[in-house]
Design an enzyme around this catalytic site. Structure first.
Site, PDB file in Angstrom:
ATOM      1  N   ASP A   1     -21.723 -36.896  68.963  1.00 37.94           N
ATOM      2  CA  ASP A   1     -20.487 -36.138  68.782  1.00 37.94           C
ATOM      3  C   ASP A   1     -20.794 -34.670  68.525  1.00 37.94           C
ATOM      4  O   ASP A   1     -20.162 -33.773  69.093  1.00 37.94           O
ATOM      5  CB  ASP A   1     -19.676 -36.687  67.614  1.00 37.94           C
ATOM      6  CG  ASP A   1     -19.254 -38.126  67.783  1.00 37.94           C
ATOM      7  OD1 ASP A   1     -19.045 -38.549  68.938  1.00 37.94           O
ATOM      8  OD2 ASP A   1     -19.148 -38.835  66.771  1.00 37.94           O
TER       9      ASP A   1
ATOM     10  N   CYS B   1     -21.029 -39.887  64.929  1.00 37.23           N
ATOM     11  CA  CYS B   1     -22.424 -40.092  65.315  1.00 37.23           C
ATOM     12  C   CYS B   1     -23.011 -38.745  65.701  1.00 37.23           C
ATOM     13  O   CYS B   1     -22.295 -37.748  65.785  1.00 37.23           O
ATOM     14  CB  CYS B   1     -22.570 -41.116  66.437  1.00 37.23           C
ATOM     15  SG  CYS B   1     -22.038 -40.518  68.067  1.00 37.23           S
TER      16      CYS B   1
ATOM     17  N   CYS C   1     -21.007 -45.684  67.930  1.00 35.74           N
ATOM     18  CA  CYS C   1     -21.413 -44.667  66.953  1.00 35.74           C
ATOM     19  C   CYS C   1     -22.508 -45.134  66.006  1.00 35.74           C
ATOM     20  O   CYS C   1     -23.445 -44.372  65.702  1.00 35.74           O
ATOM     21  CB  CYS C   1     -20.201 -44.213  66.142  1.00 35.74           C
ATOM     22  SG  CYS C   1     -18.880 -43.489  67.133  1.00 35.74           S
TER      23      CYS C   1
END
Length: 228
Positions: A114, A111, A177
């Site tokens: 991150d 995602c 995510c």
């Protein structure tokens, strides 16, 4: 303070507290050292064998094997042999919708959040690219250990959700995510928020600040900058 600013600050404060409460606590200093090294080995662009990870972290291979076995399956991915690691905790060698180019290596994230916390972990600059799920517009930015820059479009915002620990551990991508994206404008983000009553919208700069909180919570027993 205008109501909109108060709401935005309240959203940010809620996320910060959520992250501080134990976002994927990673055990003792040895475990955290191994997992930090795992990120940095993956960033070199090749699958990581446990023996190589043990050597990089200067930790006994048997201990490393135990640390890897303790990782929730939803947070780690192995190659077809089942031995070498190809993704961990948001950093992936396998293609996703989110491009993360670091030190010339074409990598991917699970995602967009991150990408914001990985720059500090990897101690370098990365070029990030994704697409707004509402408009299809390409969103790009540069992220470093100290901040974000070169954001296109300039009005980009990021979505955020706060699933339970149980949901994260059983299906990280499905619970978290898949719902965390860059939106090309506040309007696009607000449209997403209308259908996600438990969601949040933050700016990239605020998301980066929250990423730092995530890193402090995850690697609370070590100094990130001191790990080779």
């Amino acid at each position: 303070m205008p109501d909109s600013d108060q709401r935005r600050n309240a959203m940010s404060d809620a996320i910060a507290e959520y992250l501080r409460r134990g976002w994927f606590a990673s055990g003792d200093a040895v475990s955290q050292t191994v997992l930090l090294c795992l990120y940095r080995q993956l960033a070199k662009g090749h699958p990581v064998a446990p023996a190589d990870l043990a050597a990089a972290a200067s930790v006994d291979p048997i201990n490393v094997e135990g640390i890897i076995r303790a990782i929730e399956p939803t947070r780690i991915q192995f190659d077809e042999t089942g031995r070498k690691i190809v993704a961990y905790g948001g950093l992936s060698l396998e293609p996703t919708k989110h491009l993360f180019v670091f030190s010339g290596q074409v990598l991917y994230t699970w995602c967009v959040f991150d990408a914001l916390f990985l720059a500090e972990i990897l101690d370098g600059s990365a070029d990030v690219s994704s697409r707004c799920p509402a408009t299809g517009i390409r969103v790009s930015l540069t992220v470093t250990p100290t901040g974000v820059s070169d954001i296109e479009p300039a009005g980009t915002v990021m979505s955020f959700v706060m699933p339970t620990a149980e949901a994260r551990c059983s299906d990280l991508r499905g619970a978290f995510c898949n719902h965390v994206s860059f939106f090309a404008s506040p309007t696009a983000g607000e449209a997403w928020l209308a259908s996600q009553p438990n969601g949040r919208i933050v700016t990239p700069a605020e998301a980066f600040r929250l990423a730092g909180i995530r890193n402090r919570a995850t690697f609370n027993a070590i100094s990130i900058g001191r790990i080779p």
